[in-house]
Design a protein around this motif. Sequence first.
Motif, short mmCIF file in Angstrom:
data_model
loop_
_atom_site.label_atom_id
_atom_site.label_comp_id
_atom_site.label_asym_id
_atom_site.label_seq_id
_atom_site.Cartn_x
_atom_site.Cartn_y
_atom_site.Cartn_z
N GLY A 185 1.11 -1.11 -0.02
CA GLY A 185 0.21 -0.33 0.05
C GLY A 185 0.56 1.36 -0.14
N SER A 186 0.41 2.28 -0.26
CA SER A 186 0.76 3.79 -0.61
C SER A 186 1.36 3.61 0.49
N VAL A 187 1.11 4.04 1.80
CA VAL A 187 1.19 4.37 3.40
C VAL A 187 2.48 3.69 4.12
N HIS A 188 2.70 2.02 3.44
CA HIS A 188 3.37 1.19 4.08
C HIS A 188 4.64 1.14 2.41
N THR A 189 4.84 1.97 1.79
CA THR A 189 6.09 2.35 0.97
C THR A 189 6.23 3.77 1.02
N LEU A 190 5.32 4.60 1.91
CA LEU A 190 6.16 6.26 2.24
C LEU A 190 6.95 6.26 3.77
N CYS A 191 6.14 5.17 4.51
CA CYS A 191 7.16 4.53 4.92
C CYS A 191 8.40 4.41 5.87
N SER A 192 8.47 3.34 4.29
CA SER A 192 9.57 2.99 3.69
C SER A 192 10.62 3.90 3.07
N ILE A 193 10.19 4.66 2.78
CA ILE A 193 10.71 5.71 2.17
C ILE A 193 11.82 6.40 3.24
N LEU A 194 10.23 6.60 4.35
CA LEU A 194 10.81 7.79 5.55
C LEU A 194 12.17 7.26 6.04
N PHE A 195 11.68 5.92 5.94
CA PHE A 195 12.81 5.23 7.39
C PHE A 195 14.26 4.50 6.69
N ILE A 196 14.45 4.94 5.02
CA ILE A 196 14.98 4.59 4.52
C ILE A 196 16.26 5.93 4.18
N MET A 197 15.48 7.27 3.69
CA MET A 197 16.13 7.87 4.16
C MET A 197 16.66 8.76 5.39
N TRP A 198 15.73 8.68 6.67
CA TRP A 198 16.16 9.19 7.90
C TRP A 198 17.50 7.61 7.66
N THR A 199 17.36 7.06 7.64
CA THR A 199 19.03 6.07 8.21
C THR A 199 20.13 6.42 7.46
N LEU A 200 19.48 6.85 6.21
CA LEU A 200 20.80 6.86 5.25
C LEU A 200 21.40 8.88 5.96
N THR A 201 20.88 9.43 6.28
CA THR A 201 20.64 10.79 6.73
C THR A 201 21.41 10.58 8.26
N ASN A 202 21.07 9.77 8.85
CA ASN A 202 22.35 9.02 10.17
C ASN A 202 23.25 9.18 10.00
N ILE A 203 23.62 8.05 9.47
CA ILE A 203 24.71 7.66 8.72
C ILE A 203 26.02 8.98 8.40
N GLY A 204 24.96 9.32 7.56
CA GLY A 204 25.70 10.80 7.41
C GLY A 204 26.33 11.61 8.44
N PHE A 205 25.21 11.64 9.63
CA PHE A 205 26.12 12.61 9.80
C PHE A 205 26.59 12.12 11.28
N PHE A 206 26.91 11.03 10.89
CA PHE A 206 27.97 10.09 12.15
C PHE A 206 29.28 10.16 11.22
N TYR A 207 29.34 9.91 10.50
CA TYR A 207 30.20 10.33 9.77
C TYR A 207 31.11 11.39 9.65
N GLU A 208 30.71 12.64 9.38
CA GLU A 208 30.49 14.19 9.48
C GLU A 208 30.93 14.02 10.65
N ASN A 209 30.55 13.53 11.92
CA ASN A 209 31.03 13.80 13.07
C ASN A 209 30.01 14.53 14.07
N LYS A 210 28.44 15.03 13.97
CA LYS A 210 28.06 16.13 13.90
C LYS A 210 27.24 15.99 15.56
N SER A 211 27.09 16.88 16.03
CA SER A 211 26.88 16.71 16.68
C SER A 211 25.52 16.17 17.67
#
Length: 448
Positions: free
Chosen positions: A364-390
């Motif tokens: 469903g569209s809700v499941h897909t949208l949740c997957s997208i948010l989960f994926i992008m939030w994960t990638l964003t956080n990993i970038g934060f860790f590599y950049e040593n963001k506070s």
Amino acid sequence: MDNSTLDLTSEISTGVRSLFYAVPPVESSFKSIDEVPKYVDKAVPYFFVAIFMEAFIQLIRGRKDLIFRWNDAFSSLSAGVASQVPLLMVRNIEASAYIYVFEHYRIAELPWDSWVTWLLCMLGVDLGYYWVHRMAHEMNFMWAAHQVHHSSEDYNLNTALRQAVLQRYTSWVFYLPMALFIPPSQFLVHIQFNLLYQFWIHTNVVGKLGPLEWILNTASHHRVHHGRNRYCIDKNYAGVLIIWDRIFGTFVEEKDDEGISYGLVHPINSWDIFYIQLCHWQYMISTAMKTSGLGNKISIFLKGPGWAPGKPRLGYLEDIPDIQAPQPRYEKDLSLAMTFYVWTHFFIALMAQNFTALNRESLGSVHTLCSILFIMWTLTNIGFFYENKSHAGLSEFLRCATFLVADYFYCNTASCPQSLYIMRIIFFFSSLLSLYHIFNKPSAKKID
């Protein structure tokens, strides 16, 4: 040998051959677009097998400097995942525009099951790609997307997966002339094969290939394209066939006596996935605001990245510094434990993206949208860790907590797959580790 084994063998064979454009017309011609396999989605496992094979070969050759770095590999792979995320919600604009033109404006319809149609489509897609690629270097607003692919200072199979989110929104128009007579099912096959072929040429493992160098785009030719040495700039745009560069005067051969330095002339120096995708747009807008005259402001976007008032459309090659290899590479890294942590979550996000891509029709569209948010939030956080963001630890705690809360309210425990229990354990302990990171923030290891 039973049928299931034969089917698996056949699928693996097709998957491997698709990486080299070696699936003949009899196996890759389809009557309708619904029958066209998702060659790119199915190729993901082969990408990772090839990446680790390449690293192993470089290791036994004693070329540790050419083995992928975990931080750069994340940057490349996250860009590849992010570029596919919009397709989880909407159809590829290249496919949609092509189908629309074919259905409403076609002049003739070539037979879908003819090898002549297959060959014409292969040549048409490759010629279209040449001009897409060339314009992506010669028009600044297109370069703003394409520079993502060139931003890695490494050159390996990971780099092939480093794709821009926005590039497909400017490339679709170059393929529309074929829609006047070639069926969409053929186009959907060849646009995938053309992309997959370009995977294996992003490597230093493969040397020159003799007479094939005259016809095919090879690793040697493409190494030049990714170089920032002055002789490499704006050369070798080919996808599959190098003949287009030879015809249109953009070909140059790799110099055996000069090492290639990879990346952008002005390096980005960041592992933040959003910054990498959007930084050149920020630069163009800022430059346009400081430039006088409406015509000049428009030219900032429409002319080459090296253009400035008073210069020719592509600027002067002499203005580019004559960079030679080797050059120092941007390097911020994590501890071994943190590297294991972030890559565990990266592969979870990758599996979520691949699962959603292969099953998007039934989800469903809700499941897909949740997957997208989960994926992008994960990638964003990993970038934060590599950049040593506070704020990396706090953002990661919120992500893990959100997963656990959503799982508690959304999933019926009686019907959940066994694998979800493992995910719950991972995210529970990850939330604790992120809390620890908040209150005991480690300093990133910086390598000069």
